[in-house]
Design a protein around this motif. Structure first.
Motif, PDB file in Angstrom:
ATOM      1  N   VAL A 141      -7.340  -1.186  -3.246  1.00 35.79           N
ATOM      2  CA  VAL A 141      -7.013   0.158  -2.773  1.00 35.79           C
ATOM      3  C   VAL A 141      -8.066   0.521  -1.740  1.00 35.79           C
ATOM      4  CG1 VAL A 141      -6.746   2.579  -3.413  1.00 35.79           C
ATOM      5  CG2 VAL A 141      -5.982   0.777  -4.992  1.00 35.79           C
ATOM      6  N   GLY A 142      -7.641   0.836  -0.523  1.00 30.91           N
ATOM      7  CA  GLY A 142      -8.561   1.106   0.571  1.00 30.91           C
ATOM      8  C   GLY A 142      -9.248   2.454   0.475  1.00 30.91           C
ATOM      9  N   ALA A 143     -10.247   2.645   1.329  1.00 30.09           N
ATOM     10  CA  ALA A 143     -11.031   3.876   1.372  1.00 30.09           C
ATOM     11  C   ALA A 143     -10.148   5.094   1.614  1.00 30.09           C
ATOM     12  CB  ALA A 143     -12.073   3.774   2.484  1.00 30.09           C
ATOM     13  N   ASN A 144     -10.455   6.160   0.880  1.00 29.71           N
ATOM     14  CA  ASN A 144      -9.792   7.461   1.031  1.00 29.71           C
ATOM     15  C   ASN A 144      -8.295   7.431   0.769  1.00 29.71           C
ATOM     16  OD1 ASN A 144     -12.140   9.007   1.687  1.00 29.71           O
ATOM     17  ND2 ASN A 144     -12.125   7.986   3.682  1.00 29.71           N
ATOM     18  N   ALA A 145      -7.805   6.414   0.113  1.00 30.17           N
ATOM     19  CA  ALA A 145      -6.398   6.393  -0.291  1.00 30.17           C
ATOM     20  C   ALA A 145      -6.209   7.329  -1.482  1.00 30.17           C
ATOM     21  CB  ALA A 145      -5.966   4.982  -0.666  1.00 30.17           C
ATOM     22  N   THR A 146      -4.982   7.826  -1.647  1.00 29.36           N
ATOM     23  CA  THR A 146      -4.623   8.665  -2.785  1.00 29.36           C
ATOM     24  C   THR A 146      -3.434   8.016  -3.482  1.00 29.36           C
ATOM     25  OG1 THR A 146      -5.369  10.671  -1.661  1.00 29.36           O
ATOM     26  CG2 THR A 146      -3.857  10.958  -3.521  1.00 29.36           C
ATOM     27  N   VAL A 147      -3.551   7.839  -4.805  1.00 33.53           N
ATOM     28  CA  VAL A 147      -2.475   7.253  -5.595  1.00 33.53           C
ATOM     29  C   VAL A 147      -2.006   8.322  -6.580  1.00 33.53           C
ATOM     30  CG1 VAL A 147      -1.792   5.382  -7.135  1.00 33.53           C
ATOM     31  CG2 VAL A 147      -3.507   4.962  -5.339  1.00 33.53           C
ATOM     32  N   LEU A 148      -0.709   8.673  -6.510  1.00 32.12           N
ATOM     33  CA  LEU A 148      -0.164   9.763  -7.316  1.00 32.12           C
ATOM     34  C   LEU A 148       0.120   9.337  -8.758  1.00 32.12           C
ATOM     35  CD1 LEU A 148       2.099  11.649  -4.768  1.00 32.12           C
ATOM     36  CD2 LEU A 148      -0.281  12.039  -5.387  1.00 32.12           C
ATOM     37  N   PRO A 149       0.352  10.310  -9.652  1.00 31.30           N
ATOM     38  CA  PRO A 149       0.536  10.039 -11.075  1.00 31.30           C
ATOM     39  C   PRO A 149       1.676   9.067 -11.350  1.00 31.30           C
ATOM     40  CG  PRO A 149       0.310  12.394 -10.716  1.00 31.30           C
ATOM     41  CD  PRO A 149       0.431  11.754  -9.368  1.00 31.30           C
ATOM     42  N   GLY A 150       1.458   8.187 -12.319  1.00 34.66           N
ATOM     43  CA  GLY A 150       2.504   7.287 -12.783  1.00 34.66           C
ATOM     44  C   GLY A 150       2.839   6.153 -11.846  1.00 34.66           C
ATOM     45  N   VAL A 151       2.202   6.076 -10.695  1.00 34.53           N
ATOM     46  CA  VAL A 151       2.481   5.023  -9.716  1.00 34.53           C
ATOM     47  C   VAL A 151       1.820   3.724 -10.181  1.00 34.53           C
ATOM     48  CG1 VAL A 151       1.973   4.248  -7.357  1.00 34.53           C
ATOM     49  CG2 VAL A 151       2.808   6.568  -7.765  1.00 34.53           C
ATOM     50  N   THR A 152       2.514   2.610  -9.984  1.00 31.45           N
ATOM     51  CA  THR A 152       1.954   1.287 -10.272  1.00 31.45           C
ATOM     52  C   THR A 152       1.706   0.555  -8.957  1.00 31.45           C
ATOM     53  OG1 THR A 152       3.051   1.110 -12.421  1.00 31.45           O
ATOM     54  CG2 THR A 152       2.397  -0.956 -11.353  1.00 31.45           C
ATOM     55  N   ILE A 153       0.491   0.078  -8.804  1.00 32.79           N
ATOM     56  CA  ILE A 153       0.132  -0.789  -7.687  1.00 32.79           C
ATOM     57  C   ILE A 153       0.203  -2.207  -8.241  1.00 32.79           C
ATOM     58  CG2 ILE A 153      -1.597  -1.368  -5.946  1.00 32.79           C
ATOM     59  CD1 ILE A 153      -0.526   1.557  -5.787  1.00 32.79           C
ATOM     60  N   GLY A 154       1.143  -2.994  -7.770  1.00 38.57           N
ATOM     61  CA  GLY A 154       1.427  -4.303  -8.349  1.00 38.57           C
ATOM     62  C   GLY A 154       0.325  -5.326  -8.142  1.00 38.57           C
ATOM     63  N   GLU A 155       0.467  -6.426  -8.862  1.00 35.60           N
ATOM     64  CA  GLU A 155      -0.507  -7.517  -8.814  1.00 35.60           C
ATOM     65  C   GLU A 155      -0.696  -8.005  -7.377  1.00 35.60           C
ATOM     66  OE1 GLU A 155      -1.106 -11.884 -10.919  1.00 35.60           O
ATOM     67  OE2 GLU A 155       0.383 -10.480 -11.704  1.00 35.60           O
ATOM     68  N   ASN A 156      -1.956  -8.126  -6.972  1.00 34.42           N
ATOM     69  CA  ASN A 156      -2.343  -8.612  -5.637  1.00 34.42           C
ATOM     70  C   ASN A 156      -1.791  -7.772  -4.491  1.00 34.42           C
ATOM     71  OD1 ASN A 156      -3.860 -10.738  -6.733  1.00 34.42           O
ATOM     72  ND2 ASN A 156      -2.028 -12.003  -6.886  1.00 34.42           N
ATOM     73  N   ALA A 157      -1.339  -6.551  -4.776  1.00 36.64           N
ATOM     74  CA  ALA A 157      -0.893  -5.644  -3.715  1.00 36.64           C
ATOM     75  C   ALA A 157      -2.108  -5.039  -3.028  1.00 36.64           C
ATOM     76  CB  ALA A 157      -0.003  -4.548  -4.289  1.00 36.64           C
ATOM     77  N   PHE A 158      -1.864  -4.427  -1.877  1.00 37.79           N
ATOM     78  CA  PHE A 158      -2.942  -3.862  -1.070  1.00 37.79           C
ATOM     79  C   PHE A 158      -2.513  -2.484  -0.594  1.00 37.79           C
ATOM     80  CE2 PHE A 158      -5.942  -3.322   2.294  1.00 37.79           C
ATOM     81  CZ  PHE A 158      -6.997  -4.180   2.031  1.00 37.79           C
ATOM     82  N   VAL A 159      -3.368  -1.476  -0.807  1.00 34.77           N
ATOM     83  CA  VAL A 159      -3.123  -0.128  -0.318  1.00 34.77           C
ATOM     84  C   VAL A 159      -4.076   0.112   0.837  1.00 34.77           C
ATOM     85  CG1 VAL A 159      -3.217   2.334  -0.875  1.00 34.77           C
ATOM     86  CG2 VAL A 159      -2.351   0.696  -2.576  1.00 34.77           C
ATOM     87  N   ALA A 160      -3.544   0.426   2.008  1.00 39.71           N
ATOM     88  CA  ALA A 160      -4.368   0.627   3.207  1.00 39.71           C
ATOM     89  C   ALA A 160      -5.219   1.883   3.086  1.00 39.71           C
ATOM     90  CB  ALA A 160      -3.474   0.719   4.439  1.00 39.71           C
ATOM     91  N   ALA A 161      -6.312   1.912   3.813  1.00 34.71           N
ATOM     92  CA  ALA A 161      -7.187   3.082   3.861  1.00 34.71           C
ATOM     93  C   ALA A 161      -6.397   4.312   4.275  1.00 34.71           C
ATOM     94  CB  ALA A 161      -8.329   2.837   4.842  1.00 34.71           C
ATOM     95  N   GLY A 162      -6.629   5.415   3.557  1.00 31.93           N
ATOM     96  CA  GLY A 162      -5.993   6.681   3.886  1.00 31.93           C
ATOM     97  C   GLY A 162      -4.547   6.823   3.470  1.00 31.93           C
ATOM     98  N   ALA A 163      -3.964   5.808   2.869  1.00 36.26           N
ATOM     99  CA  ALA A 163      -2.559   5.894   2.445  1.00 36.26           C
ATOM    100  C   ALA A 163      -2.393   6.909   1.317  1.00 36.26           C
ATOM    101  CB  ALA A 163      -2.065   4.524   1.979  1.00 36.26           C
ATOM    102  N   VAL A 164      -1.238   7.547   1.264  1.00 37.21           N
ATOM    103  CA  VAL A 164      -0.874   8.426   0.153  1.00 37.21           C
ATOM    104  C   VAL A 164       0.306   7.764  -0.545  1.00 37.21           C
ATOM    105  CG1 VAL A 164      -0.078  10.705  -0.559  1.00 37.21           C
ATOM    106  CG2 VAL A 164      -1.704  10.484   1.347  1.00 37.21           C
ATOM    107  N   VAL A 165       0.039   7.203  -1.711  1.00 39.60           N
ATOM    108  CA  VAL A 165       1.029   6.365  -2.398  1.00 39.60           C
ATOM    109  C   VAL A 165       1.792   7.212  -3.405  1.00 39.60           C
ATOM    110  CG1 VAL A 165       1.397   4.242  -3.691  1.00 39.60           C
ATOM    111  CG2 VAL A 165      -0.521   4.400  -2.082  1.00 39.60           C
TER     112      VAL A 165
END
Length: 196
Positions: A141-165
């Protein structure tokens, strides 16, 4: 000033800096630190926390009750783990990360500085209970990203910096933007994290 140590079971070669508090509060279970733990000044680790070997904090870290942490985990300066949380082994939570109650983080996970995980879908407007996100093994999970409640980030997935998931990110995919959209993982990001 000196360290405050309440009911704590320590492994071998643990270091607790001055002005750190370990075993805060009154709980049925003591704080349990594995071998080679390092708790730096200003950090507070509540009672009823279980930590594996090789745990290290930056300064001013908070780890609340009901948290279980695996081996070789780094918790960066001013990071908050708000309790009732499970974290695997070989995890790096960088500076100023927020991990709310009811969150699950797998092993070999990287969470960049300033990332915010959330657990309350409609804060103070409804009482639907709390559901933290799940970050599966090998995810980043990149810098300053936000992950909302109940969300699953899957195996070996990548969240870019600043993303709102706002929705689940499938295994081995990239989430980018606000709100995040899912794309194929670029070639340079393929493979596993190298945290171990």
């Amino acid at each position: 000033m000196s360290e405050t140590v309440r009911e704590v079971v320590r492994g071998d070669s643990c270091t607790i800096d001055d002005d750190a508090t370990v075993g805060y509060g009154e709980f049925d279970e003591p704080t349990r630190l594995g071998d080679d733990a390092t708790i730096r000044a200003g950090s507070i680790v509540y009672g009823d926390v279980r930590v594996g070997d090789g745990f290290a904090t930056g300064h001013d870290v908070l780890v609340r009750e009901g948290t279980t942490i695996g081996d070789d985990v780094l918790v960066g300066t001013k990071t908050v783990i708000d309790g009732e949380t499970t974290i695997g082994s070989h995890v790096s939570l960088q500076t100023n990360v927020y991990v709310p109650t009811e969150t699950t983080i797998g092993s070999n996970v990287f969470v960049g500085p300033g990332a915010v995980l959330t657990n309350d879908e409609y804060p103070i407007r409804t009482d639907d209970g709390l559901e933290g996100p799940t970050i599966e093994d090998g995810a980043s999970v990149g810098a300053n990203a936000t992950v909302l409640p109940g969300v699953t980030i899957g195996e070996n997935a990548f969240v870019a910096a600043g993303a709102v998931v706002t929705e689940d990110v499938p295994a081995g995919r990239l989430a980018v933007g606000s709100p995040a959209t899912v794309r194929p993982l670029p070639d340079p990001l393929e493979g596993e994290n190298r945290l171990a």
